[in-house]
Design an enzyme around this catalytic site. Structure first.
Site, PDB file in Angstrom:
ATOM      1  N   ASP A 261      36.964  19.203  73.636  1.00  0.00           N
ATOM      2  CA  ASP A 261      35.842  19.430  74.560  1.00  0.00           C
ATOM      3  C   ASP A 261      35.257  20.824  74.398  1.00  0.00           C
ATOM      4  OD1 ASP A 261      35.803  16.929  76.259  1.00  0.00           O
ATOM      5  OD2 ASP A 261      37.883  17.534  76.529  1.00  0.00           O
TER       6      ASP A 261
ATOM      7  N   ASP B 198      40.648  21.991  69.032  1.00  0.00           N
ATOM      8  CA  ASP B 198      40.385  21.565  70.403  1.00  0.00           C
ATOM      9  C   ASP B 198      39.228  20.567  70.365  1.00  0.00           C
ATOM     10  OD1 ASP B 198      40.327  21.695  73.345  1.00  0.00           O
ATOM     11  OD2 ASP B 198      38.475  22.822  73.047  1.00  0.00           O
TER      12      ASP B 198
END
Length: 233
Positions: free
Chosen positions: A24, A22
């Site tokens: 953010d 991932d």
């Protein structure tokens, strides 16, 4: 890797096929930049974004996040697409100047790349902002990128992680996904990946299939490989 048993029969030990990151809050500390842009949008609309509404946006796709913001302000009539375009313009400036690596993230990414293990970036953020973030993250650090506007069903649906595994040509059950939000964890688990949860803005609960660490400074290639052999319970 083949291993012989007492009967001379060769068995196969599962190997780590890929690491799916991932973005953010996991690789880069960008949630604080989203805090800035979303708070400024709320002020632009004459209101203030509540802390609870902001927390509920973490890991969500832009359309859902904008609807949360509008509801929080009592302005449900606003167009989510128009609001996100405002946020995206502001985030473009912030991403160019304010992205900072999360603790241990760059070292882990570099270790995975040195070992020749395939990598993917799997994010709810749209491609225009992802392309800017890659100037910091390094385009050559990822074999594939799946952005939030490149799937039909974003996180928490399993499609983003399944799509990443398909593009890499690897079985999802031998992939480790690294996430910081409940939404992302749910997506990766539903896809069938082993999940390393590293909470940032919001806490993560212990769950079957999820290993939890305080930061990526506690993770290395051996740790990720062991997750394939010893699923969390």
């Amino acid at each position: 890797m083949g291993v012989g048993d007492d009967r001379g029969v060769t068995t196969t030990t599962p190997r780590l096929a890929a690491v799916l990151f991932d973005m953010d809050g996991t690789l880069v500390d960008s949630e604080r930049l989203w805090d800035t842009a979303l708070s400024e949008l709320a002020a632009h609309y004459g209101g203030a974004l509540s802390a609870q509404a902001r927390i509920s946006m973490v890991g969500m796709n832009p359309g859902v996040s904008m609807r949360i913001l509008h509801t929080d302000l009592g302005q449900e009539w606003r167009d989510p697409d128009e609001s996100y375009r405002w946020v995206e313009r502001r985030m473009t400036d912030l991403f160019r100047t304010g992205l900072v690596w999360r603790p241990g993230a760059l070292a882990l990414l570099e270790a995975v790349r040195r070992a020749g293990v395939p990598t993917a970036l799997v994010t709810s953020t749209g491609r225009p902002l992802v392309d800017i973030a890659l100037d910091t993250l390094g385009r050559d650090n990822f074999d594939v990128v799946v952005a939030g506007d490149e799937v039909r069903a974003p996180k928490p649906d399993p499609e983003p992680y399944r799509r990443a595994a398909e593009l890499l040509g690897v079985p999802i059950e031998r992939c480790v996904a690294i996430e910081d939000s409940p939404t992302g964890v749910a997506s990766a688990l539903a896809a069938g990946a082993a999940v390393l949860g590293v909470p940032n803005e919001v806490p993560l609960d212990a769950a079957d299939g999820v290993h939890l660490l305080e930061s990526l400074t506690g993770a290395d290639l051996d740790f990720l490989s062991a997750m394939i052999l010893k699923p969390a319970h």
